[in-house]
Design a protein around this motif. Structure first.
Motif, mmCIF file in Angstrom:
data_model
loop_
_atom_site.group_PDB
_atom_site.id
_atom_site.type_symbol
_atom_site.label_atom_id
_atom_site.label_comp_id
_atom_site.label_asym_id
_atom_site.label_seq_id
_atom_site.Cartn_x
_atom_site.Cartn_y
_atom_site.Cartn_z
ATOM 1 N N ILE A 89 0.731 -1.155 0.089
ATOM 2 C CA ILE A 89 0.050 0.191 0.520
ATOM 3 C C ILE A 89 0.738 1.441 0.055
ATOM 4 O O ILE A 89 1.778 1.317 0.439
ATOM 5 C CB ILE A 89 -0.846 0.371 1.083
ATOM 6 N N ILE A 143 -7.841 2.527 -2.901
ATOM 7 C CA ILE A 143 -8.160 1.678 -1.105
ATOM 8 C C ILE A 143 -9.352 2.140 -0.957
ATOM 9 O O ILE A 143 -10.401 1.812 0.221
ATOM 10 C CB ILE A 143 -7.327 2.517 -0.291
ATOM 11 N N TYR A 145 -12.963 1.423 -0.974
ATOM 12 C CA TYR A 145 -14.147 0.722 -0.832
ATOM 13 C C TYR A 145 -15.314 0.945 0.548
ATOM 14 O O TYR A 145 -15.604 -0.010 0.785
ATOM 15 C CB TYR A 145 -13.635 -0.847 -0.081
ATOM 16 N N ILE A 149 -18.015 -1.274 0.982
ATOM 17 C CA ILE A 149 -18.531 -2.673 2.063
ATOM 18 C C ILE A 149 -19.966 -2.293 2.420
ATOM 19 O O ILE A 149 -20.192 -3.055 3.109
ATOM 20 C CB ILE A 149 -17.474 -1.922 3.089
ATOM 21 N N VAL A 153 -21.585 -5.449 3.147
ATOM 22 C CA VAL A 153 -22.312 -6.196 4.246
ATOM 23 C C VAL A 153 -24.193 -5.820 3.818
ATOM 24 O O VAL A 153 -24.527 -7.273 4.656
ATOM 25 C CB VAL A 153 -22.177 -4.912 5.233
ATOM 26 N N LEU B 19 -3.298 -1.765 9.628
ATOM 27 C CA LEU B 19 -4.708 -2.243 9.327
ATOM 28 C C LEU B 19 -5.625 -1.831 9.586
ATOM 29 O O LEU B 19 -6.637 -2.169 9.570
ATOM 30 C CB LEU B 19 -4.341 -3.831 10.308
ATOM 31 N N LEU B 21 -8.913 0.107 8.607
ATOM 32 C CA LEU B 21 -10.142 -0.143 7.462
ATOM 33 C C LEU B 21 -10.093 1.355 6.686
ATOM 34 O O LEU B 21 -10.567 1.557 5.831
ATOM 35 C CB LEU B 21 -11.472 -1.022 8.263
ATOM 36 N N LEU B 24 -6.712 0.697 5.030
ATOM 37 C CA LEU B 24 -6.843 -0.767 3.880
ATOM 38 C C LEU B 24 -8.047 -0.366 2.756
ATOM 39 O O LEU B 24 -7.558 -0.587 2.043
ATOM 40 C CB LEU B 24 -7.078 -1.784 5.053
ATOM 41 N N ARG B 25 -8.814 -0.092 3.015
ATOM 42 C CA ARG B 25 -10.730 -0.377 2.884
ATOM 43 C C ARG B 25 -10.878 1.384 2.595
ATOM 44 O O ARG B 25 -11.968 1.466 2.040
ATOM 45 C CB ARG B 25 -11.026 -0.825 3.223
ATOM 46 N N GLY B 98 -10.037 -7.697 6.996
ATOM 47 C CA GLY B 98 -9.825 -6.649 6.609
ATOM 48 C C GLY B 98 -10.813 -6.125 5.315
ATOM 49 O O GLY B 98 -10.111 -5.779 4.428
ATOM 50 N N PHE B 99 -12.430 -6.358 5.561
ATOM 51 C CA PHE B 99 -12.537 -6.076 5.108
ATOM 52 C C PHE B 99 -14.792 -5.490 5.784
ATOM 53 O O PHE B 99 -14.773 -4.474 5.450
ATOM 54 C CB PHE B 99 -13.366 -6.743 4.219
ATOM 55 N N THR B 100 -14.669 -6.241 6.591
ATOM 56 C CA THR B 100 -15.470 -6.277 7.374
ATOM 57 C C THR B 100 -15.715 -5.027 7.994
ATOM 58 O O THR B 100 -14.657 -5.753 9.234
ATOM 59 C CB THR B 100 -16.670 -7.395 8.157
#
Lengths: 273, 273
Positions: A89, A143, A145, A149, A153, B19, B21, B24-25, B98-100
């Protein structure tokens, strides 16, 4: 284990300023690959794509391609997992105005153990839900999302695995983290624009060529879903996963189709080298 | 000065896991307000909007509205700036997959000094560039500005201040961090869907009512730009800023218009109470 701006550190000690543009503005790019055993799969292609994402987002890569490759190989050794997930990243850094990307951007690589996904995904297939949420600058692996997300969900609460980004005329682009393919009359149908160009997708095209399967580069539409014989998604962690239902429409007979199985088998062969 | 998960810390010591979110996201929501003197402007409305963003994104606010208000007031005192910018952010936290979004999300409030913007923005107006990049889940104030930043950086190199999110039939929605308004025949025209509902926008509607100015809730279109008499944008930091050019089209006479000045003056009055 995490490589962060030049140091190797434990997962829970790797930290970044809350004023980094990734946190304040979701500004960053990444790429992901996995190993088979200790061997990274398609490493060069992933690094190339990372550089392309940087270019599209107007970012200057912090490290060279060779430096990133070297860190990846070192990290695989150091983390010593049976199989390894690798995510690298680059984030926008801490910026004086909290908006414009910094001259000093952050770069880190996260190494974490790869675990096999539930077998049922491959043997029974998965269900996807179409969503009108579209990706922005889809060719770049950013990155971002956030909206995805929220949509995933919601979809998962209804029993779906993922969403398919679908525009307002019913063109299906891709999943949140995967490319999407339909099969009709032995022809593979998949989008060729407005999507992230998957590395697994490239391998699938090689396989199609070898198997003599024609590829029709266009969007699968929601209107034609009842006519599809098979469908699947692909990405670098899950490889190829059959899709047996989209919204309320069963794909083909609602079971994993023969050509999908063929692609899965051929793909796996390529990971053994 | 930053309030982070219960502690008050210096800007350069406030850190979050790589880490998380958000990193990361790009998963997080925020809101921003400023003070006039030591007094936060429209604090309650900003906190209400933050809660609405949380709801739209499927997030559970970490703190209550009263707790956030209390931290904001404390931070204004502690940071002791003449005038203060206040940004509060909730991020998705560190998540096993790593997503929820995580059960344990992060919350911080950043207090930084407010400096006046260049006077010329208000006296000479600014230029905007239309962009086909659209916001996702636009009613929620998420941290996702990745594509917007890339578009704005490109626009600024061409001499524009910001972009205007504009769909493929020419409907103009809003700027990256501001609402957008046209004025034609003494009527205010502004979008009423597909946008972030600005707090300054609410104040502008009150002013319009007081001044007896009609509001036409619809998109300004690129096709009608040559017919506009005036245009402006609004947000909680810049208040009201005249737009005198969009792409290559001058708005009205290409200078700051009389109704825009009226709105600017009336808005300023309300900040003095």
């Amino acid at each position: 284990m995490i490589y962060l701006n030049g140091s190797w550190i434990a997962d829970d000690e790797a930290k970044i300023s809350v004023l980094d543009l990734s946190v304040l503005r979701g500004f960053g790019i990444f790429d992901y690959l996995r190993t088979y055993g200790k061997k990274p799969f398609m490493l060069e292609s992933h690094i190339d794509r990372f550089f392309n994402s940087a270019h599209l987002m107007g970012m200057e890569p912090v490290l060279t391609k060779a430096e990133i490759a070297d860190i990846v190989l070192q990290g695989i050794e150091k983390s010593a997992f049976a199989q390894t997930n690798i995510k690298f990243i680059q984030t926008g850094g801490v910026s004086p105005d909290g908006f414009t990307p910094s001259e000093k951007q952050s770069f880190f690589v996260y190494f974490y153990e790869f675990h096999d996904f539930p077998k049922e995904q491959y043997t029974q297939g998965t269900a996807h839900r179409t969503s009108r949420v579209m990706r922005q600058l889809p060719e770049a692996k950013t990155i971002n999302y956030a909206a995805s997300i929220t949509e995933v969900v919601k979809a998962q609460k209804l029993g779906f695995e993922d969403i398919l980004h679908t525009d307002n005329v019913g063109n299906i682009y891709e999943g949140t983290r995967c490319n999407f393919y339909g099969i009709k009359n032995d022809t593979l149908i998949t989008a060729n624009k407005g999507i992230l160009e998957g590395i697994t997708r490239k391998v699938i095209f090689e396989i199609a060529k070898e198997l003599g399967i024609e590829i029709d580069f266009r969007f699968v539409t929601t209107a034609e879903l009842p006519e599809l014989d098979e469908a699947f998604t692909s990405n670098s962690s899950h490889e190829i996963v059959p899709t047996v239902r989209i919204d309320s429409t069963s794909i083909g007979d609602g079971v994993v189709g023969p050509l999908t199985i063929r692609f899965m088998e051929e793909f796996r062969k390529r990971t053994l080298n």
